[in-house]
Design an enzyme around this catalytic site. Structure first.
Site, short mmCIF file in Angstrom:
data_model
loop_
_atom_site.label_atom_id
_atom_site.label_comp_id
_atom_site.label_asym_id
_atom_site.label_seq_id
_atom_site.Cartn_x
_atom_site.Cartn_y
_atom_site.Cartn_z
N CYS A 1 -1.65 -24.37 -89.95
CA CYS A 1 -2.03 -23.74 -91.63
C CYS A 1 -1.28 -22.41 -91.57
O CYS A 1 -1.79 -21.62 -92.85
CB CYS A 1 -4.18 -23.88 -91.35
SG CYS A 1 -3.96 -25.90 -91.84
N HIS B 1 -6.62 -19.71 -97.35
CA HIS B 1 -5.90 -21.20 -97.19
C HIS B 1 -6.63 -22.18 -97.46
O HIS B 1 -8.33 -22.16 -97.56
CB HIS B 1 -6.06 -21.83 -95.55
CG HIS B 1 -5.18 -22.72 -95.33
ND1 HIS B 1 -4.67 -23.67 -95.83
CD2 HIS B 1 -6.29 -23.30 -94.19
CE1 HIS B 1 -5.06 -24.56 -95.11
NE2 HIS B 1 -5.74 -24.88 -94.36
N ASN C 1 -5.18 -29.66 -99.30
CA ASN C 1 -5.39 -29.04 -98.39
C ASN C 1 -3.78 -29.43 -97.12
O ASN C 1 -3.27 -30.45 -96.84
CB ASN C 1 -6.09 -29.60 -96.23
CG ASN C 1 -5.33 -28.41 -95.47
OD1 ASN C 1 -4.50 -27.77 -95.51
ND2 ASN C 1 -6.53 -28.10 -94.23
O1 UT7 Z 1 -6.32 -26.31 -92.55
C1 UT7 Z 1 -6.74 -26.95 -90.75
C2 UT7 Z 1 -8.08 -26.45 -90.49
N1 UT7 Z 1 -8.83 -27.26 -91.02
C3 UT7 Z 1 -10.10 -27.34 -91.35
O2 UT7 Z 1 -10.49 -26.41 -91.58
C4 UT7 Z 1 -11.42 -28.43 -91.71
C5 UT7 Z 1 -12.63 -27.80 -91.20
N2 UT7 Z 1 -13.63 -29.45 -91.41
C6 UT7 Z 1 -13.97 -28.82 -92.36
O3 UT7 Z 1 -13.49 -29.75 -93.59
C7 UT7 Z 1 -14.84 -30.15 -92.13
O4 UT7 Z 1 -16.00 -30.57 -91.03
C8 UT7 Z 1 -14.71 -32.03 -92.99
C9 UT7 Z 1 -14.89 -32.46 -94.40
C10 UT7 Z 1 -13.62 -32.72 -92.22
C11 UT7 Z 1 -16.34 -32.61 -92.21
O5 UT7 Z 1 -17.41 -32.03 -93.75
P1 UT7 Z 1 -18.39 -32.33 -92.65
O6 UT7 Z 1 -19.19 -31.62 -93.07
O7 UT7 Z 1 -18.72 -31.33 -91.08
O8 UT7 Z 1 -18.61 -33.20 -92.24
P2 UT7 Z 1 -19.41 -33.95 -90.92
O9 UT7 Z 1 -17.84 -34.63 -89.71
O10 UT7 Z 1 -20.31 -33.44 -90.34
O11 UT7 Z 1 -19.71 -35.75 -91.49
C12 UT7 Z 1 -20.84 -35.65 -91.82
C13 UT7 Z 1 -21.17 -37.09 -91.81
C14 UT7 Z 1 -20.84 -38.28 -90.72
O12 UT7 Z 1 -21.69 -39.24 -90.94
P3 UT7 Z 1 -23.06 -39.32 -90.53
O13 UT7 Z 1 -22.34 -39.35 -88.10
O14 UT7 Z 1 -23.51 -37.97 -90.57
O15 UT7 Z 1 -23.43 -41.03 -90.75
C15 UT7 Z 1 -19.11 -38.70 -91.01
O16 UT7 Z 1 -18.51 -40.11 -90.71
O17 UT7 Z 1 -20.61 -37.86 -92.86
C16 UT7 Z 1 -19.40 -38.25 -92.86
N3 UT7 Z 1 -17.65 -38.89 -93.22
C17 UT7 Z 1 -17.65 -39.01 -94.17
N4 UT7 Z 1 -18.28 -39.42 -95.36
C18 UT7 Z 1 -17.99 -39.94 -96.42
C19 UT7 Z 1 -16.76 -38.40 -92.90
N5 UT7 Z 1 -15.84 -38.28 -93.44
C20 UT7 Z 1 -16.26 -39.40 -94.24
C21 UT7 Z 1 -15.50 -39.21 -95.99
N6 UT7 Z 1 -16.42 -39.98 -96.99
N7 UT7 Z 1 -14.39 -39.08 -96.10
#
Ligand code: UT7
Length: 334
Positions: A114, A254, A284
């Site tokens: 990125c 970004h 992204n």
């Molecule tokens: O560009 C390169 C650099 N990348 C980044 O900067 C990305 C950085 N990370 C993020 O932006 C976030 O961590 C994400 C958007 C990827 C994920 O958001 P989050 O708030 O960190 O979610 P999480 O991984 O903590 O997941 C929370 C819950 C989980 O369920 P449980 O375990 O709490 O039941 C996931 O399984 O959300 C669930 N989940 C989803 N639910 C619906 C994960 N993906 C999805 C989805 N739809 N697409």
């Protein structure tokens, strides 16, 4: 010292648009989850299997040349930030130059995920500042759909395809790339990477069966590192250049997650009216996000505007660039 000015900007997005509602039909997700967690509403995904990253770049650079009134033959050098090159070798830069007829140019691909565009901009500007070249094109482009597993809801909702390009030329009035701070920490590898396809794990039946040719991301670990580092490096470049929040006209950060961008703006002390944002439309696009922002906001940019470009990505790689914008965007014919 000669400064490297951005004198034109252009972009390209594949026509095919996939909305959050479209994704609800193929994976267990919701428009509400994607919007509230990331800010994304839709993304452009190339659906023609014959097209590759170089094809998006060719369209972006063609438009760039048209806008600046130059021909591809006038380009001295072309640098491409990408993690989705057409092939391992030759470089995507070579392929783009061949397709464009940019026969005088040489260049290379730069792998910084990125941060690919800002690494490329910092690098490309050196060739202008030394007086070696007059026209350097820097492209940030990724066809992320080719390395995303569309059964993995934690990654497939985030990424999109797109390319953005800028032209660097010697500045006539000291506007341009003023400063940059870049970082890298390979210890972040396991949090965001593609496991196979390189010399460590060459393609095999096993690597394919184990889905090792897709993006693997530990979202929360990347999130924490991104929030801290993107905010800190953006504040650092302001301090280093004695810029107060009122001196900064724009933040071009970004587009990985709206929450990371908001945290960066807050650390810089700037309001949301100064924050460029198009994540809702494109998702992204990895190395594509920052030049695509500049392209979308070009009409609002004024000569002399202080812009902070800021990125964080896989590697880990991160950094910020301070740009003094070199022309009035509203005077540009598209
Ligand atoms: O560009 C390169 C650099 N990348 C980044 O900067 C990305 C950085 N990370 C993020 O932006 C976030 O961590 C994400 C958007 C990827 C994920 O958001 P989050 O708030 O960190 O979610 P999480 O991984 O903590 O997941 C929370 C819950 C989980 O369920 P449980 O375990 O709490 O039941 C996931 O399984 O959300 C669930 N989940 C989803 N639910 C619906 C994960 N993906 C999805 C989805 N739809 N697409």
């Amino acid at each position: 010292m000669i400064k490297a000015a951005i004198t034109a900007v252009a972009g390209y997005l594949p026509e095919n648009i996939v909305t959050n509602v479209d994704l609800e039909k193929i994976i267990d997700t919701s428009d509400e989850w994607i919007t509230s967690r990331t800010g994304i509403k839709q993304r452009h995904l190339e659906n023609d299997p014959k097209k590759a990253t170089s094809d998006m770049c060719v369209e972006a650079v063609k438009l760039l040349c048209k806008k600046r009134g130059i021909e591809p033959i006038d380009i001295d050098m072309l640098i491409v930030g990408t993690v989705t090159p057409d092939m391992v070798f030759p470089s995507t830069s070579n392929l783009i130059c061949a397709k464009l007829g940019a026969t005088k140019a040489w260049g290379y691909d730069l792998s910084a995920a990125c941060s690919g565009f800002i690494y490329g901009l910092a690098t490309g500007s050196q060739f202008i500042e030394t007086g070696k070249y007059k026209k350097v094109v820097v492209v940030g482009a990724d066809m992320m759909s080719r390395i995303i597993d569309y059964t993995d809801r934690t990654t497939c909702v985030i990424f999109g395809d797109g390319a953005g390009a800028v032209l660097l030329e010697p500045s006539e009035d000291n506007n341009g790339i003023m400063d940059f701070i870049l970082h890298a920490d390979g210890n972040g590898v396991n949090h965001l990477h593609m496991k196979a396809g390189g010399s460590l794990n060459p393609a095999s039946h096993d690597t394919v069966d184990n889905k090792m040719h897709y993006v693997h991301q530990e979202g929360q670990a990347v999130f924490k590192n991104a929030v801290y580092n993107m905010a800190e490096v953006s504040a650092s470049i302001m301090e280093k250049n004695h810029l107060k929040s009122e001196d900064v006209q724009w933040l071009a950060a970004h587009q990985a997650n709206k929450r990371i961008i908001d945290a960066t703006a807050s650390r810089m002390g700037i309001g949301s009216d100064k924050v460029m944002m198009n994540i809702q439309n494109y998702g992204n696009t990895t190395a594509g996000t920052i030049p695509l922002l500049l392209w979308d906001y070009e009409k609002q940019l004024r000569k002399g505007d202080n812009i902070i470009l800021s990125a964080f990505g896989g590697g880990f790689t991160w950094g910020a660039i301070y740009v003094k914008w070199a022309y009035d965007g509203d005077k540009v014919k598209n």
